[in-house]
Design an enzyme around this catalytic site. Structure first.
Site, PDB file in Angstrom:
ATOM      1  N   HIS A   1       0.598  -0.763   0.126  1.00 51.63           N
ATOM      2  CA  HIS A   1       0.253  -0.269   0.501  1.00 51.63           C
ATOM      3  C   HIS A   1       0.805   1.026  -0.514  1.00 51.63           C
ATOM      4  O   HIS A   1       1.692   1.115   0.495  1.00 51.63           O
ATOM      5  CB  HIS A   1      -1.128   0.246   1.253  1.00 51.63           C
ATOM      6  N   SER A   2       0.589   2.179  -1.316  1.00 53.07           N
ATOM      7  CA  SER A   2       1.077   3.677  -1.072  1.00 53.07           C
ATOM      8  C   SER A   2       2.659   3.242  -0.992  1.00 53.07           C
ATOM      9  O   SER A   2       3.050   2.901  -1.632  1.00 53.07           O
ATOM     10  CB  SER A   2       0.835   4.057   0.688  1.00 53.07           C
ATOM     11  N   TYR A   3       3.860   3.927  -0.184  1.00 54.85           N
ATOM     12  CA  TYR A   3       5.187   3.759   0.002  1.00 54.85           C
ATOM     13  C   TYR A   3       5.371   2.129  -0.435  1.00 54.85           C
ATOM     14  O   TYR A   3       6.508   2.151  -0.605  1.00 54.85           O
ATOM     15  CB  TYR A   3       5.870   4.457   1.258  1.00 54.85           C
TER      16      TYR A   3
END
Length: 244
Positions: A79-81
């Site tokens: 998720h994300s980073y």
């Protein structure tokens, strides 16, 4: 998926493994194994945060988990980073990864850092540099609805989420990812985009074209905020269950 699958769900910056608490039971209810590690500097490992913690540290965390648990055919979700993290993991142990899932995530190429993928991150580094602890970046602030706190707007959820968030090391955003193992290029990829609440000034890269002979990535959209695991856990779990 009819057979048992192993999911490793990797949280993004500032979060910890608890962010998956609504999704993991929905996967295990179907007989699958789910691991939700907290990366170094987060959750029960928050005391390990320091300026030396970076992307390589987090890649090592997940590779170490896969090795220690002797995991095979892993569906690796970032998720994300953590799109940076799972990419690095796939480069290190491609033979252990059955599928990569980028959940509203950074999608780098070899040698890129999080700042390269998401230039907005440099503003966070610059702001930290002006403070008393220039190596650590605090969580993003809550914004007016509909953006909320990482896309979470329900007051109870926001209050809970705040208790799980912690600072991130600047090095996590600056350290380049290594993606020079040709074997990782053949791992099937899925991109889940959270749409409808994108912050101004933040643009999403086009999904990379497949390498020659590679399989085109599958792309799905969820009309929800960035932390879909909290705001749309059932819809997210349904997508993960339908990967086979």
């Amino acid at each position: 998926m009819s057979r048992s699958t192993t999911y490793v769900l990797v949280h993004g910056a500032w979060h910890d493994g608890r962010c998956w608490h609504r999704v993991a039971p929905l996967l295990t209810a179907h007989g699958h194994r789910v691991l939700t590690p907290s990366l170094t500097g987060h959750g029960d490992r928050a005391g390990l945060l320091g300026p030396e913690v970076g992307l390589t540290t987090h890649v090592d965390d997940v590779v170490g988990l896969i090795d220690e648990q002797n995991l095979e055919d892993v569906v690796l979700v970032g998720h994300s980073y953590a799109g940076m993290v799972v990419s690095g993991v796939a480069d290190r142990v491609p033979e252990r990864v059955a599928r990569l899932v980028f959940l509203d995530a950074m999608v780098p190429v070899h040698g890129e850092s999080a700042v390269d993928v998401m230039p907005f991150s440099q503003a966070l580094i610059d702001a930290a540099a002006a403070g008393p602890h220039p190596w650590r970046i605090p969580p993003l602030p809550e914004l007016p609805a509909p953006r909320g706190l990482f896309g979470v707007t329900d007051p109870e959820d926001v209050a809970w989420l705040r208790t799980t968030l912690g600072d991130e090391s600047v090095r996590c955003f600056q350290e380049p990812v290594r993606l020079d193992n040709p074997a990782q290029e053949s791992i099937p990829r899925v991109h889940i985009h959270c749409v409808g609440q994108e912050p101004a000034g933040v643009t999403r890269r086009p999904v990379p074209a497949p390498r020659p002979g590679g399989v085109p990535a599958r792309v799905h959209e969820l009309r929800t905020g960035h932390d879909a695991m909290l705001t749309e856990p059932a819809a997210l779990a349904a997508l993960l269950l339908d990967l086979g």
